[in-house]
Design a protein around this motif. Structure first.
Motif, PDB file in Angstrom:
ATOM      1  N   MET A 117      10.107 -41.708  59.753  1.00  0.00           N
ATOM      2  CA  MET A 117      11.468 -42.222  59.948  1.00  0.00           C
ATOM      3  C   MET A 117      11.626 -43.633  59.379  1.00  0.00           C
ATOM      4  N   TYR A 136      18.927 -46.805  62.283  1.00  0.00           N
ATOM      5  CA  TYR A 136      18.167 -46.082  61.269  1.00  0.00           C
ATOM      6  C   TYR A 136      18.578 -46.510  59.874  1.00  0.00           C
ATOM      7  N   ASP A 138      18.794 -44.571  55.893  1.00  0.00           N
ATOM      8  CA  ASP A 138      18.785 -43.184  55.394  1.00  0.00           C
ATOM      9  C   ASP A 138      17.820 -42.983  54.222  1.00  0.00           C
ATOM     10  N   ASP A 140      14.895 -41.725  52.170  1.00  0.00           N
ATOM     11  CA  ASP A 140      14.098 -40.506  52.295  1.00  0.00           C
ATOM     12  C   ASP A 140      12.621 -40.848  52.023  1.00  0.00           C
ATOM     13  N   GLN A 169       7.304 -31.802  56.552  1.00  0.00           N
ATOM     14  CA  GLN A 169       7.404 -33.095  55.855  1.00  0.00           C
ATOM     15  C   GLN A 169       6.257 -33.259  54.849  1.00  0.00           C
ATOM     16  N   GLU A 307      16.575 -39.010  67.714  1.00  0.00           N
ATOM     17  CA  GLU A 307      17.754 -38.449  67.020  1.00  0.00           C
ATOM     18  C   GLU A 307      17.662 -38.679  65.518  1.00  0.00           C
ATOM     19  N   HIS A 308      16.613 -39.312  65.067  1.00  0.00           N
ATOM     20  CA  HIS A 308      16.471 -39.585  63.635  1.00  0.00           C
ATOM     21  C   HIS A 308      16.288 -38.276  62.870  1.00  0.00           C
ATOM     22  N   LYS A 309      16.926 -38.160  61.709  1.00  0.00           N
ATOM     23  CA  LYS A 309      16.827 -36.919  60.914  1.00  0.00           C
ATOM     24  C   LYS A 309      15.382 -36.591  60.553  1.00  0.00           C
ATOM     25  N   ASP A 310      14.540 -37.614  60.488  1.00  0.00           N
ATOM     26  CA  ASP A 310      13.152 -37.401  60.078  1.00  0.00           C
ATOM     27  C   ASP A 310      12.159 -37.528  61.237  1.00  0.00           C
ATOM     28  N   HIS A 311      12.645 -37.440  62.483  1.00  0.00           N
ATOM     29  CA  HIS A 311      11.686 -37.485  63.595  1.00  0.00           C
ATOM     30  C   HIS A 311      10.740 -36.287  63.473  1.00  0.00           C
ATOM     31  N   ASN A 315      12.092 -29.899  66.930  1.00  0.00           N
ATOM     32  CA  ASN A 315      12.478 -28.671  66.212  1.00  0.00           C
ATOM     33  C   ASN A 315      11.455 -28.224  65.176  1.00  0.00           C
TER      34      ASN A 315
END
Ligand SMILES: NC(=O)c1ccc[n+]([C@@H]2O[C@H](COP(=O)([O-])OP(=O)(O)OC[C@H]3O[C@@H](n4cnc5c(N)ncnc54)[C@H](OP(=O)(O)O)[C@@H]3O)[C@@H](O)[C@H]2O)c1
Ligand SMILES: *[C@@H]1O[C@H](CO)[C@@H](O)[C@H](O)[C@H]1NC(C)=O
Ligand SMILES: *[C@@H]1O[C@H](CO)[C@@H](O)[C@H](O)[C@H]1NC(C)=O
Length: 318
Positions: A117, A136, A138, A140, A169, A307-311, A315
């Motif tokens: 992240m 955060y 963004d 990548d 990842q 809640e970070h997109k890259d945690h 999921n």
């Protein structure tokens, strides 16, 4: 040196001592002595990070041990890690230079992306807004990886790798990588054996490095009554069987699986005991008994970035 460490070979041909010293929560004022003691005892691998706030003291110890002729730079294996606020590609070389300056080194052996992240760029390692939530960025981590590769090209680090990356990842990084990651450093101990991630990495020539191998008993968020690996009856009975301590069983649990392991201590007698593991080997059956303690027991959940997109731990199976 009477005791000789074993090595793990990376996909680039370089060797990494399988047992190293951790330095998270080792305070300035105690870590200098801990690193000096570790090198005297025979450790050649030190796991550091900019985030730990102690790289200057670690570096002073390394310098002193080199200057006094106890060890040569080329016989040491020094790791540092790129913190989340430096993921933007133009900041990566600046960040490694800060660690190199603090450590007093011309090159690292290994530089890791500490977490997938990215956080908002700047001097605050945990930039937060008014409601206390981390802000955060963004960026990548794929783009961060391309900047990590340049550090190898210009000789600031021998190897590059990942930390806290999940299988999806890792695959994304491999899809763009010109230089492959040599390791993924993740939490790994009997409650979280990481067998699936280990197999996944092995199939891709990436080693695993086990952090918190003793269950990180002093993690700041530990609650009373949580299970303690050192008190597990199965670990204790194996300690009796092999005439070693529970901690030595936990360290061998990584080594005998071929996993690099970096227990932390600032206590000289423990630093020595943790390194006194070369005179025994766990049987396959006993490794399985230890692995039966696996309960997906993650102790380092990195809760503030969930809640970070890259945690990495949301999921995804592993
Ligand atoms: N990449 C990442 O995100 C990440 C995350 C966590 C950790 N790490 C790395 O992995 C290293 C190890 O993980 P960790 O520090 O979380 O935990 P750990 O190594 O599992 O446990 C360290 C704790 O165990 C104690 N200890 C050490 N040896 C002992 C012994 N022989 N008997 C009894 N107690 C002993 C230490 O206390 P004393 O110091 O008082 O001996 C310390 O409180 C870190 O230091 C860091 O370098 C990386
Ligand atoms: C990093 O350090 C190297 C070696 O000292 C130097 O050549 C380079 O310009 C530095 N890069 C940055 C971005 O500071
Ligand atoms: C250092 O470790 C030894 C062995 O575990 C222990 O008896 C001693 O109390 C520790 N010292 C400190 C200052 O924590």
């Amino acid at each position: 040196m009477s005791q000789k460490s074993q090595f793990v070979k990376f996909n680039n041909g370089l060797l990494c001592p399988i047992l190293g010293l951790g330095t998270w929560q080792s305070k300035p004022g105690e870590v200098y002595q801990a690193v000096c003691d570790a090198i005297d005892i025979g450790y050649r691998h030190i796991d550091c990070a900019h985030l730990y706030g102690n790289e200057k003291e670690v570096g002073k110890a390394i310098q002193d041990k080199i200057l006094s002729g106890v060890v040569k730079r080329e016989d040491l294996f020094i790791t540092s890690k790129l913190w989340n606020t430096y993921h933007r590609p133009d900041l990566v070389e600046k960040a490694v230079n800060i660690s190199l300056t603090d450590l007093g080194l011309e090159y690292l052996d290994l530089y890791l992306i500490h977490w997938p992240m990215a956080y908002k760029e700047g001097n605050d390692p945990f930039p937060t807004n008014a409601d206390g939530k981390v802000i955060y960025s963004d960026v990548d981590y794929i783009d961060t990886w391309k900047a990590m590769e340049k550090l190898v090209d210009i000789g600031l680090t021998k190897s590059i790798g990942l930390s806290n990356f999940n299988s999806i990842q890792i695959e994304r990084v491999l899809n763009v990588a010109r230089i492959k990651p040599v390791t993924n450093q993740v939490e790994c101990h009997p409650y979280l054996s990481q067998q699936k991630l280990f197999d996944f990495c092995k199939a891709r020539e990436i080693t695993l490095t086990a952090y918190s191998p003793l269950g990180s008993p002093k993690r700041p968020w530990a609650k009373p009554g949580e299970p303690n690996l050192l008190e597990e009856p199965k670990i204790q009975s194996l300690a009796t069987k092999y005439k070693k301590s529970p901690v030595q069983i936990l360290i061998r649990y990584a080594i005998d699986r071929g996993i690099i392991v970096i227990p932390k201590s600032v206590n000289k007698s423990r630093i020595a005991n943790n390194f006194n593991v070369w005179d025994f080997k766990l049987s396959k059956e006993d490794i399985q008994i230890i692995s039966s303690l696996d309960c997906n027991g993650r102790l380092i959940p990195q809760a503030e970035g969930r809640e970070h997109k890259d945690h990495p731990f949301v999921n995804v199976e592993f």
